[in-house]
Design a protein around this motif. Structure first.
Motif, short mmCIF file in Angstrom:
data_model
loop_
_atom_site.label_atom_id
_atom_site.label_comp_id
_atom_site.label_asym_id
_atom_site.label_seq_id
_atom_site.Cartn_x
_atom_site.Cartn_y
_atom_site.Cartn_z
N ALA A 139 0.82 -1.21 0.00
CA ALA A 139 0.00 0.00 0.00
C ALA A 139 0.85 1.26 0.00
N ARG A 140 2.16 1.07 0.06
CA ARG A 140 3.12 2.19 0.09
C ARG A 140 2.85 3.13 1.27
N VAL A 141 2.55 2.52 2.40
CA VAL A 141 2.37 3.27 3.64
C VAL A 141 3.59 3.00 4.52
N PRO A 142 4.39 4.01 4.82
CA PRO A 142 5.60 3.79 5.62
C PRO A 142 5.27 3.46 7.08
N ILE A 143 6.25 2.83 7.73
CA ILE A 143 6.12 2.37 9.11
C ILE A 143 7.23 2.98 9.95
N ILE A 144 6.88 3.59 11.06
CA ILE A 144 7.86 3.99 12.07
C ILE A 144 7.66 3.03 13.24
N SER A 145 8.54 2.04 13.32
CA SER A 145 8.35 0.93 14.25
C SER A 145 9.00 1.20 15.60
N PHE A 146 8.31 0.79 16.67
CA PHE A 146 8.87 0.93 18.02
C PHE A 146 9.79 -0.23 18.38
N SER A 147 9.93 -1.21 17.51
CA SER A 147 10.79 -2.35 17.80
C SER A 147 12.25 -1.94 17.69
N ALA A 152 15.23 -4.87 10.15
CA ALA A 152 14.00 -4.47 9.46
C ALA A 152 14.08 -3.08 8.86
N GLY A 153 15.10 -2.31 9.20
CA GLY A 153 15.20 -0.94 8.72
C GLY A 153 15.36 -0.87 7.21
N GLY A 154 14.72 0.13 6.61
CA GLY A 154 14.78 0.31 5.18
C GLY A 154 13.55 -0.25 4.49
N ASP A 155 13.42 0.04 3.21
CA ASP A 155 12.29 -0.47 2.41
C ASP A 155 10.96 -0.11 3.05
N GLY A 156 10.84 1.15 3.44
CA GLY A 156 9.57 1.63 3.98
C GLY A 156 9.42 1.50 5.47
N VAL A 157 10.44 0.95 6.15
CA VAL A 157 10.37 0.78 7.61
C VAL A 157 11.47 1.62 8.26
N TRP A 158 11.07 2.39 9.26
CA TRP A 158 12.00 3.22 10.03
C TRP A 158 11.94 2.75 11.48
N VAL A 159 13.01 2.17 11.94
CA VAL A 159 13.07 1.58 13.28
C VAL A 159 13.51 2.65 14.27
N ILE A 160 12.59 3.00 15.19
CA ILE A 160 12.89 4.05 16.16
C ILE A 160 13.18 3.50 17.55
N GLY A 161 12.96 2.20 17.75
CA GLY A 161 13.25 1.59 19.05
C GLY A 161 14.74 1.59 19.35
N GLN A 162 15.08 1.60 20.61
CA GLN A 162 16.47 1.67 21.04
C GLN A 162 17.23 0.39 20.67
N GLY A 354 16.52 12.73 23.59
CA GLY A 354 17.74 13.34 23.09
C GLY A 354 17.84 13.31 21.58
N ALA A 355 19.07 13.50 21.10
CA ALA A 355 19.31 13.57 19.66
C ALA A 355 19.21 12.19 19.02
N PHE A 356 18.62 12.15 17.83
CA PHE A 356 18.56 10.90 17.08
C PHE A 356 18.45 11.21 15.59
N ARG A 357 18.82 10.25 14.78
CA ARG A 357 18.65 10.33 13.34
C ARG A 357 18.54 8.91 12.80
N PHE A 358 18.29 8.80 11.51
CA PHE A 358 18.14 7.48 10.91
C PHE A 358 19.26 7.22 9.91
N ASP A 359 19.81 6.03 9.96
CA ASP A 359 20.81 5.58 9.01
C ASP A 359 20.27 4.33 8.33
N VAL A 362 17.39 2.84 10.26
CA VAL A 362 17.59 2.42 11.65
C VAL A 362 18.02 3.63 12.48
N VAL A 363 17.41 3.80 13.62
CA VAL A 363 17.70 4.95 14.46
C VAL A 363 19.14 4.90 15.00
N GLU A 364 19.77 6.06 15.05
CA GLU A 364 21.03 6.24 15.77
C GLU A 364 20.74 7.20 16.91
#
Length: 387
Positions: A139-147, A152-162, A354-359, A362-364
């Protein structure tokens, strides 16, 4: 400044990360007695494809978390946190609808997509991510996952969990900066331990340190004692890592002190917030890295005043995910697909944690290094404030 995590770490065992998530949840569970948790709200589920009156001017976002079952307290805390973020920022152009994943993550995702949501926040558990992605991806709906499943990062998934490996990396590099170059490690048996071992070895190679031995153990007293003896027999160490939660760390501390009296003990982010760490005299002087709690108390006080209970520590992920969405929504036209390009901003973002970004999805995160003292813990190396 914060260095990027090497992309080669994506080989980390998925089941090991799921185990780390379970430990993180277990460590937070005591913060909100279930008897005090506010009752879950009834998710607002409009007819598929039909936006309620007024929603023509609001972005639709789905929150996928467990609202029933054993993790319902965590899910409700995350849901409350997203509500707080909207209230605190006086945001009126975003509508968040909560879907219970306890009855089936795939079903929750199907309902969310059918209802016209353009972004998914969640799921909480790594085990649910594939099911959600199987629906959201086409469906081309992106995911910001708490896991914290970095694979799983990439291809429409953004992993924000620590991601636990980043905590070990921060502590080891700090120790190397203090002149420590020889390490030993104790890791639990199974996938969790293998994931921790990978992170330790990756960091050693990147920092020029030497890992002289890594010993695994089952989570019982006899196995742990034998592992410490095996570790001690393989050399003298400047630092010994206990890659486990506080319960096993408290058991391992005295054994390490008997075998390696001069070694610095290094722990994990799972120690954060656990009072028994400071109560153990054997762990005095130990280092571990964690996200900063500088903003958490104010958030926690505000949460208590609104919902009558303490938040789970992990609930800040929900708050920060909404802050992130609000920032992106400034240039997001209602009805269009969620624009993911801004999520890759190399300058990163600032949230409660605090500060974070995605690589590569996957969250840094920026971690501070803490030292265990007789009175609790103190920060010996603050978290960087920017990238």
């Amino acid at each position: 400044m914060i260095t990027r995590v090497n992309a080669s770490r994506r080989h980390t065992v998925r089941a090991g990360l799921a185990g780390m998530t379970a430990l993180l949840l277990a460590g937070c569970a005591g913060m909100v007695p279930k008897s005090e948790a506010p009752p879950p709200p009834q998710p607002d589920q409009p007819t598929a494809g039909q936006l309620p009156s007024g929603d023509e001017t609001r972005h639709r976002i789905a929150l996928l978390v467990p609202l029933s079952g054993s993790n319902s307290g965590v899910g409700q805390s995350l849901s409350n946190a997203t509500t707080m973020a909207l209230l605190d920022t006086n945001t009126s152009n975003i509508r968040i609808t909560t879907y219970d994943t306890a009855a089936g993550a795939r079903n929750a995702a199907q309902r969310a997509i059918a209802d016209g949501n353009r972004l998914i926040l969640g799921p909480l558990l790594s085990d649910n991510l594939d099911a959600v992605k199987s629906i959201a991806g086409p469906a081309r709906v992106p995911i910001i996952s708490f896991s914290n499943d970095e694979r799983a990062g990439g291809d429409g998934v953004w992993v924000i969990g620590q991601v636990p490996a980043q905590s070990l990396e921060r502590s080891m590099k700090f120790a190397v900066g203090q002149g420590m170059t020889t390490f030993g490690a104790l890791v639990p048996s199974g996938d969790y331990g293998r994931a921790a071992s990978d992170a330790i070895m990756d960091t050693a190679r990147a920092s020029g340190a030497k890992v002289m031995a890594i010993e695994s153990y089952d989570r019982d007293a006899t196995s742990l004692s034998n592992a410490v003896k095996r570790l001690a027999a393989k050399g003298d160490y400047q630092a010994v890592i206990i890659a486990d939660g506080s319960r096993m760390a408290v058991r391992a501390g005295p054994l390490i002190r008997d075998a390696e009296k001069a070694a610095k003990i290094i722990g994990t982010e799972l120690w954060s917030g656990d009072e028994q760490i400071a109560q153990s005299s054997a762990l005095r002087g130990a280092w571990f890295s964690a996200i900063s709690d500088g903003r958490f108390k104010r958030y926690s006080d505000s949460y208590k005043s609104r919902f009558g209970a303490s938040p789970y520590r992990i609930s800040t992920l929900g708050y920060d995910a909404v802050l992130l969405t609000i920032k992106v929504a400034r240039d997001w036209k209602v009805g269009d697909r969620f624009p993911t390009r801004p999520l890759a901003d190399a300058g990163g973002f600032i949230g409660l944690d605090g500060a974070f970004r995605f690589d590569e999805g996957v969250v840094e995160r920026a971690f501070e290094v803490r030292e265990v003292t007789s009175g609790g813990v103190k920060v010996v190396s603050p978290a960087p404030t920017k990238f």
